[in-house]
Write an enzyme that holds these catalytic residues in place. Structure first.
Site, short mmCIF file in Angstrom:
data_model
loop_
_atom_site.label_atom_id
_atom_site.label_comp_id
_atom_site.label_asym_id
_atom_site.label_seq_id
_atom_site.Cartn_x
_atom_site.Cartn_y
_atom_site.Cartn_z
N THR A 165 10.16 5.14 -1.41
CA THR A 165 10.23 4.80 -2.76
C THR A 165 10.03 5.95 -3.76
O THR A 165 10.24 5.94 -5.02
CB THR A 165 9.44 3.66 -3.35
OG1 THR A 165 8.05 3.63 -2.85
CG2 THR A 165 10.11 2.19 -2.86
N ASP A 166 9.35 6.78 -3.00
CA ASP A 166 9.17 8.18 -3.95
C ASP A 166 9.67 9.47 -3.13
O ASP A 166 8.83 10.64 -2.94
CB ASP A 166 7.57 8.49 -4.00
CG ASP A 166 7.09 9.58 -4.93
OD1 ASP A 166 8.01 9.77 -6.06
OD2 ASP A 166 6.09 9.73 -4.99
N LEU A 167 10.72 9.36 -2.71
CA LEU A 167 11.23 10.59 -1.91
C LEU A 167 11.71 11.54 -3.08
O LEU A 167 12.59 11.30 -3.88
CB LEU A 167 12.74 9.94 -1.13
CG LEU A 167 13.24 11.00 -0.30
CD1 LEU A 167 12.48 11.28 0.95
CD2 LEU A 167 14.70 10.42 0.11
N ASN A 171 7.81 16.00 -0.99
CA ASN A 171 7.59 14.96 0.06
C ASN A 171 8.35 15.34 1.46
O ASN A 171 8.53 14.51 2.44
CB ASN A 171 7.72 13.49 -0.27
CG ASN A 171 6.71 12.96 -1.11
OD1 ASN A 171 5.46 13.90 -1.10
ND2 ASN A 171 6.73 12.04 -1.95
#
Length: 233
Positions: A165-167, A171
């Site tokens: 959900t935080d690509l 990251n």
């Protein structure tokens, strides 16, 4: 995998990867006394990089973000052990490793309860000599093969049905052997279906566009098409 409990705390750890006392391994002071702290990074809190007997590791305490985080910086509502932040991320990383996705191996997770709330910590493998894509792209562009490798690794993650959900560009790491790693799976989860996968990719695309202006990275639309080509296989 082993699980131990004491004084309203639970630790889950891999005894193959962690030779140290699992209770002490979550205390930065323990590693400092061993002269085993090899670095640190600042985010919402400090991530400590430590040298264990088996490998170098990253030690992270979970902190809240946003406005609420200014009031309650590191406490979360407890419902059950498995859904606590560190335990959930540990289990998800185990799944990804088993699926062949290149992520840091989970070493140990700790949860300590206090009334209706808990605090959490996670110990993972430190990716050796790695740089995130933002730092790397500030130095120069990636090759076509590298972009396709990024896309292929994201596809492997999606094929394992993990919704990151935080690509974003921070990251995704490249190590000294030019291998792609995916990191930071806090609040990520297994998901059914396909609809969420496009949202992951759209978020990543927005992060590249943002970092062009913010950090001056070497990135253009053609690079995104190569990433999608690698994703498509």
């Amino acid at each position: 995998m082993e699980i131990r409990e004491q004084d309203n705390c639970r630790v889950m750890f891999d005894p193959v990867l962690l030779a140290e006392d699992p209770w002490q391994s979550f205390e930065p002071d323990f590693w400092q006394q061993q002269q085993a702290v090899v670095g640190s990074a600042r985010g919402r809190g400090t991530t400590w990089f430590v040298r264990g007997q088996q490998m170098e590791m990253a030690l992270r305490h979970y902190y809240r973000g946003g406005l609420f985080g200014k009031l309650v910086k590191d406490q979360y509502r407890f419902s059950d052990w498995a859904s606590c932040r560190s335990m959930a991320e540990f289990t998800l990383l185990q799944h990804l490793v088993a699926e062949g996705v290149r992520v840091p191996r989970p070493v140990a997770a700790r949860v300590c309860k206090s009334g209706l709330f808990y605090r959490a910590d996670l110990l993972t493998e430190k990716v050796p000599d790695a740089t995130d894509l933002v730092d790397r792209l500030q130095q120069g562009p990636l090759s076509t093969a590298q972009w396709q490798a990024v896309g292929a690794m994201i596809r492997k993650m999606h094929d394992s049905q993990v919704n990151h959900t935080d690509l974003n560009a921070h990251n995704i790491l490249l190590d000294r052997e030019e291998r792609i790693w995916l990191i930071d799976f806090d609040k990520c989860s297994l998901a059914d279906g396909e609809h969420w996968k496009e949202a992951n990719l759209s978020r990543l695309h927005r992060s590249f566009v943002k970092e062009v202006d913010k950090a001056g990275i070497h990135w253009q639309a053609a690079d995104w098409q190569q990433l999608l080509a690698g994703y498509a296989g």
